[in-house]
Each structure stands twice: as C-alpha cells, then as structure tokens.
Design a protein around this motif. Structure first.
Motif, PDB file in Angstrom:
ATOM      1  N   MET A 114      -4.176   3.274 -10.840  1.00 25.67           N
ATOM      2  CA  MET A 114      -3.574   3.598  -9.489  1.00 25.67           C
ATOM      3  C   MET A 114      -3.974   5.269  -9.059  1.00 25.67           C
ATOM      4  SD  MET A 114      -0.620   1.466  -8.244  1.00 25.67           S
ATOM      5  CE  MET A 114       0.496   1.370  -9.586  1.00 25.67           C
ATOM      6  N   ARG A 115      -3.775   6.035 -10.024  1.00 28.24           N
ATOM      7  CA  ARG A 115      -3.980   7.440  -9.965  1.00 28.24           C
ATOM      8  C   ARG A 115      -5.458   7.609 -10.112  1.00 28.24           C
ATOM      9  NH1 ARG A 115      -2.321  11.562  -7.431  1.00 28.24           N
ATOM     10  NH2 ARG A 115      -3.746  13.358  -7.953  1.00 28.24           N
ATOM     11  N   SER A 116      -6.085   6.987 -10.849  1.00 29.01           N
ATOM     12  CA  SER A 116      -7.706   7.080 -11.014  1.00 29.01           C
ATOM     13  C   SER A 116      -8.339   6.936  -9.651  1.00 29.01           C
ATOM     14  CB  SER A 116      -8.251   5.984 -12.143  1.00 29.01           C
ATOM     15  OG  SER A 116      -7.648   6.113 -13.576  1.00 29.01           O
ATOM     16  N   ALA A 129       0.759  -1.049  -0.032  1.00 24.41           N
ATOM     17  CA  ALA A 129      -0.101  -0.078  -0.047  1.00 24.41           C
ATOM     18  C   ALA A 129       0.893   1.049   0.035  1.00 24.41           C
ATOM     19  CB  ALA A 129      -0.866  -0.155   1.325  1.00 24.41           C
ATOM     20  N   TRP A 130       1.764   0.946   0.945  1.00 24.14           N
ATOM     21  CA  TRP A 130       2.650   2.272   0.619  1.00 24.14           C
ATOM     22  C   TRP A 130       3.565   2.598  -0.629  1.00 24.14           C
ATOM     23  CZ3 TRP A 130       3.770   6.575   3.684  1.00 24.14           C
ATOM     24  CH2 TRP A 130       3.176   6.659   5.018  1.00 24.14           C
ATOM     25  N   THR A 131       3.886   1.385  -1.139  1.00 24.71           N
ATOM     26  CA  THR A 131       4.522   1.602  -2.411  1.00 24.71           C
ATOM     27  C   THR A 131       3.412   2.381  -3.406  1.00 24.71           C
ATOM     28  OG1 THR A 131       5.840  -0.185  -2.174  1.00 24.71           O
ATOM     29  CG2 THR A 131       5.712   0.287  -4.560  1.00 24.71           C
ATOM     30  N   ALA A 132       2.460   1.963  -3.534  1.00 24.43           N
ATOM     31  CA  ALA A 132       1.498   2.560  -4.539  1.00 24.43           C
ATOM     32  C   ALA A 132       1.074   4.038  -4.132  1.00 24.43           C
ATOM     33  CB  ALA A 132       0.025   1.719  -4.365  1.00 24.43           C
ATOM     34  N   TYR A 133       1.042   4.225  -2.898  1.00 23.33           N
ATOM     35  CA  TYR A 133       0.961   5.668  -2.206  1.00 23.33           C
ATOM     36  C   TYR A 133       1.856   6.540  -2.633  1.00 23.33           C
ATOM     37  CZ  TYR A 133       0.324   9.435   1.067  1.00 23.33           C
ATOM     38  OH  TYR A 133       0.108  10.579   1.914  1.00 23.33           O
ATOM     39  N   LEU A 134       3.232   6.037  -2.652  1.00 19.72           N
ATOM     40  CA  LEU A 134       4.239   6.532  -2.934  1.00 19.72           C
ATOM     41  C   LEU A 134       4.634   7.193  -4.518  1.00 19.72           C
ATOM     42  CD1 LEU A 134       6.778   5.553  -0.329  1.00 19.72           C
ATOM     43  CD2 LEU A 134       5.622   7.861  -0.059  1.00 19.72           C
ATOM     44  N   MET A 153       4.281  10.609  -6.339  1.00 23.37           N
ATOM     45  CA  MET A 153       4.910  10.751  -7.525  1.00 23.37           C
ATOM     46  C   MET A 153       6.425  10.389  -7.620  1.00 23.37           C
ATOM     47  SD  MET A 153       2.324  11.484  -9.333  1.00 23.37           S
ATOM     48  CE  MET A 153       0.665  12.177  -9.116  1.00 23.37           C
ATOM     49  N   LEU A 154       6.943   9.688  -6.424  1.00 21.68           N
ATOM     50  CA  LEU A 154       8.429   9.180  -6.255  1.00 21.68           C
ATOM     51  C   LEU A 154       8.832   8.158  -7.156  1.00 21.68           C
ATOM     52  CD1 LEU A 154       8.965   9.204  -2.495  1.00 21.68           C
ATOM     53  CD2 LEU A 154       9.142  11.243  -3.853  1.00 21.68           C
ATOM     54  N   MET A 187       4.988  -5.435  -6.205  1.00 16.07           N
ATOM     55  CA  MET A 187       3.793  -4.827  -5.386  1.00 16.07           C
ATOM     56  C   MET A 187       2.907  -3.986  -6.347  1.00 16.07           C
ATOM     57  SD  MET A 187       6.076  -3.653  -2.132  1.00 16.07           S
ATOM     58  CE  MET A 187       6.874  -4.955  -1.226  1.00 16.07           C
ATOM     59  N   LEU A 188       3.417  -3.143  -7.059  1.00 17.22           N
ATOM     60  CA  LEU A 188       2.646  -2.174  -8.005  1.00 17.22           C
ATOM     61  C   LEU A 188       1.690  -3.163  -8.841  1.00 17.22           C
ATOM     62  CD1 LEU A 188       5.081   0.604  -9.078  1.00 17.22           C
ATOM     63  CD2 LEU A 188       3.261   0.548  -7.348  1.00 17.22           C
ATOM     64  N   GLY A 189       2.261  -4.110  -9.451  1.00 12.02           N
ATOM     65  CA  GLY A 189       1.262  -5.217 -10.036  1.00 12.02           C
ATOM     66  C   GLY A 189       0.135  -6.026  -9.419  1.00 12.02           C
TER      67      GLY A 189
END
Length: 470
Positions: free
Chosen positions: A441-443, A171-176, A181-182, A207-209
C-alpha cells in the motif's frame, strides 16, 4: 623501558637482590604501559561513540534529541518558493454553494435611503459535517407460475452480507493506515467521531486485506517500470515484526516507489525479493557489501552523503586533516557538477582529471595519520574509510562524468523514513502479513504522491480494478 641484565646490575651496584627488585618493577611498568595503551584506545572509541550524531555518522536524526541540528548541505542562496511555483493560495470559487447577502437599511450618518451600487465579496470555505450514505439493495423474490420454482434476483458481487461497510470505508482505512500512518485503534476512533460508526479491528484488517489484493496489479506495474529505468535508488532499514528484526527494502526513482519486507538484509533478502538480481541499469546505494556480490550485473553509484558524514566524524574526533580535505573536495565537486548540469554541459575532461588527481593526493596523506591510532591488526574508522574511498573511487565520483547520477541516495532514504514514522506512531508490526500489506500500500501511495495524483480517489478506483501505472 627495557634494560639488559648487565645494565640492571650496574644500577644496583652488583647487589643481586636489588637487581631482581628493579627487574620486577620494570616488568610491572611494561605491563601497565600496555594496559594504559589499551585503555586509551578504548576511551578514544567510547568518546567517538558519544560524539556521534546524524551529521557525522549513519545515526538517524531522531537519535539527536534536542541538540540544535546542523546540516552538511550547502545553502542554495535563495529563500522562499522557487520562481514560477504556483503556491497554495485559496482561490475564489465561481459557483459557490450558498450566497448570503448582507444589506444596509439606511445611511449610517444621515439616515437617508441608499442606492445599491455593487457588492464586496468574501468567501468562506468549510467542511460540512460528514454523514454516512446508506444504500439498500433489494433482490426480488418470485415464484414461477408454471413450475412453482422460487427464485431470487442476484445481488452485486461486492454485496455479500446483510449489512457491511462500502468501498469508501476501505479506501479511507488504507489511506489512514499507509499514508497518515495511524494505528487501527485510532482509525476506528476517527470513524466513530466522524460518522458515529466504529468498525472493529477485525473489520479494519479485512479491509486492508482486500485493498492489498486489489493493489497487486498496480504493484506489478511499478516493478516492471522500475526494471526499465536506467537508474534506481536502493536501500533497506530495520523494522520489528512480532518483536523480531526484519528489513524493509526499497527500490525507487523520483516517480516510482517499491517497498518489500524480508527477514534478511543482505543478498539473500535481495535475491528472494527478486528486483535487483535482474536489473541491468545503475543502482545508487550506500556501499553495503551485499550490493557487490558477483551475480549482480548492475552498475554501482555510491551515496556521497554517507561518506561526507564519516569524513566529518573523523575530522572532528580524530583531527585527521585528510578527512576534512576529502569532505571539502566532494562538496566542491558536487557544486561544480550542479553548475554544469544547469548549463546542460558536461564537465571538461581536464577538470575531471584534476579532481581525480586531487582525490588520490588526499588519500596518500591518510596512511601517515592512521599510524597515530591504528598500529595493530584492527583497523581504525579512519583507515576503513580511506580503504573504501580508494577501492570504490569510480563508483564514488561517477556523478562527475555521468550527468544522470545523483550525488547521494536521499531518494531511497526518504522512502524508508516513512516506514520509521509508521513504526514510531503505531509500534512494531504484529504479523508479517500486516508488514507485507503495508509495504504494498505504501508503494502505491508513494507513487501516486510522486505523480501528483489524488491518493484517496485513486484508492477507491483500485477497488474496482481501475488503478494501473505505465
């Protein structure tokens, strides 16, 4: 300058040699005049390009450099937060985690004993040092006493390796990645600074996948809700994917956002993504020609902010009064529409008719000014704008009689601005898969922000299939 042969012979007093010389000079002068006219037109266009900025063209604000910004927006007359805004003041906590009491031993003046009456309270809010919580799963191994079969208890479905990162890291990876935008390298560095653990780039991509797959249903919910909305905003912006130009499309409202990537900007991309071809409401857009293809059945409303910028550019560079008058009319019309919307009343029909008549009168003056620059087949910027204003008059002025139609398409532009921020911080997307993951994810994150929902807890809940919209 054109002279007949007889006039040339008269000037040369009958001397044929002088007449031929004069004729040759006149041909050269005529050629030079044509060349000068071409160069003047070229200089005029180059000066226009040099004078373009985000306020008089479609160039982004980031291209303005250190130039002092100016805005077409009219001042609202108020400063500070709106009336009734809750603010963000740090409030006292009724149940502090720790209480530290500071006491007095004796009177600071006479050293006598003191009698405690009350306390003055101050609170300090601070973040504790983060630490990783390790959960060990043990699956019992046993042997059947009757048949001798060796057996093992089942691990939870999400525990697949001897050691692995949990949902919090995902969750933190998707959030960042999609909110802050890191780039992946900085995400890994942040985890190492906070926890002492540094996931590899391959682990972060995994994780993003996983997050992308878990958000599929939430994205479908957003698309279904947008189909039901009576009005949406649409736009697109260029992004680099593997150093090739692609287009990030958006369809959004004030409370829902949908983004998608495609290698085409026009109707082929829109049709492939499938959101606009089946929409039947009103779409606010920037007059890109692909929105007007015959198979689309939605109602059009054009972004007046784009038109204001173009009018300003023509008024500044070409000194065309009609463009300045049109800019003033659109701004005053929007101010009038805002006032009537505050009163929750429609603009009287006679007022709308008067505005439309004034609109037409302004455009009648435009052709006389086009002739100063545009005499050939190539149309000038001024002429192109005037033709567009005349052709799409109902779509431009729809905000006058439809109180639900906005004046501009800023809603969509705000969504795409975050895509540009991502590209500036992280560079281009290295794979189409990565761009697609970011779009989904941005949506979801943008929708959560609009609905004032906590982003990080929502992303955690999505990993167990609990995040839905509608």
């Amino acid at each position: 300058m054109k002279l007949t042969k007889e006039q040339v012979l008269t000037i040369s007093k009958g001397d044929q040699e002088i007449a031929d010389f004069i004729t040759g000079l006149l041909v050269i002068i005529d050629q030079q005049a044509k060349r000068i006219k071409q160069l003047e037109a070229r200089v005029h266009e180059l000066e226009r390009q040099l004078g373009q900025n985000s306020n008089n063209s479609s160039k982004p604000p980031t291209s303005d450099g250190l130039r002092k910004p100016t805005h077409l927006r009219q001042a609202g007359g108020k400063k500070g937060a709106p009336k009734g805004h809750p603010g963000h003041t740090l409030r006292f906590c009724s149940k502090p985690d720790e209480v530290v009491t500071h006491t007095l031993e004796a009177c600071s003046r006479c050293a006598s004993l003191l009698t405690t009456t009350t306390y003055e309270t101050r609170q300090v809010f601070d973040l504790p040092a983060p630490r990783v919580r390790v959960t060990e799963h043990r699956a019992q191994l046993a042997c059947c006493s009757a048949c001798g079969l060796e057996q093992r208890a089942d691990f939870p479905a999400h525990v697949k390796a001897p050691t692995q990162y949990g949902d919090g890291f995902t969750a933190w990876t998707a959030y960042l990645h999609a909110y802050q935008m890191l780039p992946l390298e900085r995400i890994a560095a942040l985890f190492e600074d906070l926890t002492g653990l540094r996931p590899s780039e391959a682990t972060l991509l995994s994780m993003l996948g996983r997050m992308h797959r878990q958000l599929e249903q939430a994205e479908q919910d957003i698309r279904k809700i947008l189909f039901q909305k009576p009005l949406v905003h649409a736009d697109e912006t260029g992004v680099r994917v593997k150093e090739k130009l692609h287009w990030m499309h958006t369809v959004c409202t004030s409370d829902y956002t949908w983004l998608a990537i495609h290698d085409r900007r026009g109707s082929k991309g829109m049709n492939a993504l499938g959101q606009l071809p089946f929409y039947l409401g009103t779409v606010v857009h920037d007059c890109f020609t692909s929105y007007f293809v015959n198979e689309y059945r939605f109602t059009h409303a054009l972004c007046n902010a784009h038109l204001l910028r173009e009018c300003k550019g023509i008024a500044e560079h070409d000194r065309h009064q009609w463009a300045a008058s049109m800019m003033e009319l659109l701004q005053e019309s929007w101010q009038l529409a805002r006032e009537y919307r505050q009163w929750e009343k429609p603009i009287p029909a006679e007022v709308v008719d008067a505005i439309c008549s004034h609109y037409d009168e302004i455009l009648k003056d435009a052709p006389y000014e086009w002739a100063k620059i545009s005499k050939g087949k190539t149309k000038s910027k001024s002429e192109n704008l005037a033709v567009r204003l005349a052709k799409y008059k109902p779509e431009i002025l729809r905000f006058l009689w439809d109180a639900h139609t906005p004046f501009d398409n800023n809603q969509a532009e705000r969504e795409l601005r975050m895509v540009k921020v991502k590209q500036k911080i992280s560079g281009c997307f290295r794979t189409l898969e990565g761009a697609t993951q970011f779009a989904r994810m941005r949506s979801v994150i943008s929708t959560l922000i609009k609905q004032k929902l906590a982003v990080l807890p929502a992303l955690v809940s999505s990993l167990s299939g609990q995040l839905r919209f509608g």
